[in-house]
Design an enzyme around this catalytic site. Structure first.
Site, PDB file in Angstrom:
ATOM      1  N   GLY A 144      42.428  32.004  42.460  1.00 12.32           N
ATOM      2  CA  GLY A 144      42.480  32.354  41.894  1.00 12.32           C
ATOM      3  C   GLY A 144      41.631  33.962  41.250  1.00 12.32           C
ATOM      4  CG  ASP A 201      31.338  27.895  44.736  1.00 10.69           C
ATOM      5  OD1 ASP A 201      30.689  28.916  46.003  1.00 10.69           O
ATOM      6  OD2 ASP A 201      32.004  29.392  44.776  1.00 10.69           O
ATOM      7  CB  VAL A 251      38.073  35.876  36.640  1.00  9.90           C
ATOM      8  CG1 VAL A 251      37.006  35.718  35.058  1.00  9.90           C
ATOM      9  CG2 VAL A 251      37.590  34.427  37.612  1.00  9.90           C
TER      10      VAL A 251
END
Length: 668
Positions: free
Chosen positions: A220, A378, A222
């Site tokens: 993905g 992460d 952002v």
């Protein structure tokens, strides 16, 4: 008609992410269960986790789980009734028709051809004796090959970057690039996904949106935007367009997982010999994570769980999620306007005390690991920020590690065993945590563990380096049948990454100088009976009370409180409106003293040991008692402690009578 403008965003980041509460109709969430295997009292996160429990649905998946998946649940100590991944689901999807089977064969040929060519180059390098000198080039070649083979292989590369038990270190370092440097997909594709998920045009919801991505990863990317109604800045996380829009991509993912598992079934013998587990287990761990990260409703739950866990902590900032604007492919979150944790100068210019901020960061990480059992997997520099009010902010909760109550207790046991230099029990802890198969002879591993710990921490806290310990442990992995469970590979990588950030901010940073004070404070002040028991284990070694160790624990715990209190986020003005908030200005040992007095009265064994400690070596150890009292006299409100003891006297008297009655009955 409303219009939307694009904005060029500075180098700031926002983000992301778990709770039991239901989403709106636009983003329906299935309940997910995490059940602790242990019956010990649960922490705050246990409440957040248990909220979404449904006993009726909990039995649905359990019966159909494969033996490998059941082994994973038993090992983790958690149960997940609604799985996006099971071997049966994958098999059914790829074998449901003749066309699917032909597509599976075609994909298999593509993978075998590309990986076969790469393998042949490695074999050629070995034959001509240049295998070591071309390692950097071959590692880059492998990274590019994984990118060409698609998102499943990119994700596999990211996982391998955390698995020293599977791949050598130089290749791991190259594959780490896949975690932060993945080409973004086109804006028009991302915007189409957002509009489809919202069910309305972008300009109806947002007045501004960034012209480019703020961050991109394998699954993905952002964007930064401004809500039209409230004018609040938000982060929009969009799942990788090629995964959801191109016809045929989702079946390819399932084909890849089926092929991975089929190959793993042929490697079980080797894997059992080298890692102590079958290879299918590793593939199942990977498949679960891969499919979970494709569904942003799961990431939203992670975020809400973190919000619940840290709701009363004024030093940690977690972004909230906009549920009505979020769904399985789009996640809209509060924008985090912070300072990157790789810029020490900017942090200092913001007036943030560096030592206090580092203490906050390490304490927050240890709380996730040892208290909540829900751990950010992460925390690279793009996902951690320093807020200008001194708080630490986390973003991107797509990848989290879940630890059961039992796992948390074993980790604390491991710390206690390390403090006591009990290497036999440290080796047994590895088995209990799943690093070694049950029944493995730990005798050969004990000297290796002793050597690693003595070399790393034997010279004192100032010489301890978590990365050096991990490097030595990685060598141990190749010598013994040790497998690093997926959740602990995330934990190890997370601690390494955060230690690296700390080194960037303060080159002479010592991890244990911050971590030990937190653990000391936890052991001394946490009322959890399991931790009380471990405190006793720390204070008694070979039946002898360790006066010096008690003094050290008190000093370290006070140091933790002192460093935390220097953080500007703990100032009264900031915390004034926080409900149920408890800001520690000094070390509170009231509950510990009460519990100690109770134990002394009702536990004959503890009473005998303490009396022996006071009269050891044929002398009264009054001076040791005086030294301990001097350390805590400023932190203890004697009248308050006395009042608490008086209030508890009936309960203590009852326990004393029950203990006495039990001893009389046992004698008879």
């Amino acid at each position: 008609m409303a219009s939307i403008s694009t904005i060029s965003t500075p180098n700031l980041f926002c983000s992301n992410h778990h709770n039991a509460k239901k989403f709106s109709a636009s983003s329906v969430l299935q309940p997910r269960l995490r059940v602790s295997a242990a019956n010990a009292p649960a922490s705050t996160s246990s409440n957040a986790i248990s909220k979404r429990t449904s006993s009726k649905s909990a039995n649905l998946e359990v019966g159909s789980s494969s033996s490998a998946m059941e082994q994973l649940d038993i090992e983790r100590g958690v149960c997940i009734p609604f799985r996006k991944y099971t071997p049966e689901t994958v098999r059914n999807k790829v074998l449901e028709s003749r066309g699917q089977i032909l597509s599976l064969v075609g994909r298999g040929v593509e993978i075998v051809w590309n990986l076969g060519l790469y393998w042949s180059t490695l074999m050629y390098d070995c034959l001509v004796g240049r295998d070591e000198e071309v390692v950097p080039y071959r590692a880059r070649q492998l990274r590019n090959l994984l990118c060409d083979l698609g998102p499943s292989f990119i994700k596999a590369g990211q996982v391998l970057a955390n698995r020293p038990d599977i791949i050598r270190e130089d290749y791991m370092n190259e594959l780490c690039i896949l975690q932060d440097d993945v080409p973004p997909f086109p804006n028009q594709v991302a915007f189409a996904i957002i509009e489809e998920e919202l069910g309305q045009p972008l300009e109806a919801v947002f007045s501004k949106i960034s012209s480019g991505t703020i961050a991109a990863a394998s699954l993905g990317q952002v964007y930064r935007a401004t809500l039209r109604d409230s004018r609040e800045d938000v982060a929009i996380k969009v799942v990788q367009g090629s995964w959801v829009l191109r016809p045929g991509i989702e079946p390819i993912i399932y084909r890849d997982l089926f092929l991975f598992r089929t190959l793993a079934s042929f490697l079980n013998g080797i894997s059992l010999q080298k890692l102590g587990c079958n290879a299918e287990l590793i593939v199942d761990e990977f498949g679960e994570k891969l499919l979970e990260e494709l569904d942003y409703t799961l990431e939203a739950r992670n975020l809400e769980d973190f919000l619940e866990n840290f709701k009363n902590d004024p030093t940690v900032k977690i972004p909230r999620v906009y549920k009505k604007l979020s769904g399985s492919r789009v996640l809209v979150m509060e924008w985090i306007d912070g300072i990157r944790c790789t810029d020490p100068q900017a942090i200092k210019e913001a007036g943030i005390d560096l030592d206090g901020f580092l203490t906050v960061g390490v304490s927050a990480a240890l709380r996730q690991l040892l208290e909540f059992g829900l751990f950010h997997g992460d925390p690279h520099p793009g996902n951690i920020f320093a807020m200008r009010d001194g708080r630490i902010a986390y973003v991107d909760f797509g990848n989290v590690a879940v630890l059961s109550q039992l796992n948390k207790q074993i980790l604390i046991d491991a710390v206690v065993h390390a403090v006591n230099e009990d290497y036999v029990e440290m080796a047994n802890d590895f088995t209990r945590l799943g690093f070694l198969a049950s029944g493995t002879d730990v005798t050969p591993i004990i000297p290796a563990l002793e050597a690693i710990w003595q070399n790393s921490a034997g010279k004192g806290l100032s010489d301890f380096n978590f990365r050096s310990v991990t490097g030595k442990f990685n060598q141990l992995v190749y010598q013994y049948p040790i497998r690093i469970p997926e959740r602990f590979s995330l934990v190890i990588r997370s601690l390494l990454t955060q230690e690296g950030i700390c080194f960037t901010l303060k080159p002479d940073f010592k991890f244990l100088e911050v971590a030990y004070p937190y653990v000391a404070k936890r052991l001394l002040t946490d009322p959890n009976p399991a931790l009380r028991e471990r405190l006793i284990q720390v204070l008694f070694k070979d039946g002898v009370f360790q006066w010096k160790r008690l003094e050290n624990l008190i000093v370290l715990a006070k140091e933790n409180v002192a460093k935390m209190s220097t953080n500007p986020a703990l100032q009264v003005e900031h915390t004034k409106g926080s409900r149920g908030l408890r800001v520690e200005r000094k070390l509170d040992l009231t509950d510990t003293i009460k519990d100690g007095a109770r134990l002394f009265l009702i536990d004959e064994g503890i009473r005998r040991q303490l009396l022996l400690a006071l009269t050891e070596d044929s002398k009264l150890h009054i001076q040791e008692l005086v030294d301990v009292y001097r350390l805590v006299e400023g932190d203890i409100d004697i009248p308050s402690v006395a009042l608490e003891v008086v209030r508890d006297f009936p309960a203590v008297a009852r326990d004393l009578m029950l203990s006495w009655s039990a001893s009389i009955l046992s004698d008879r």
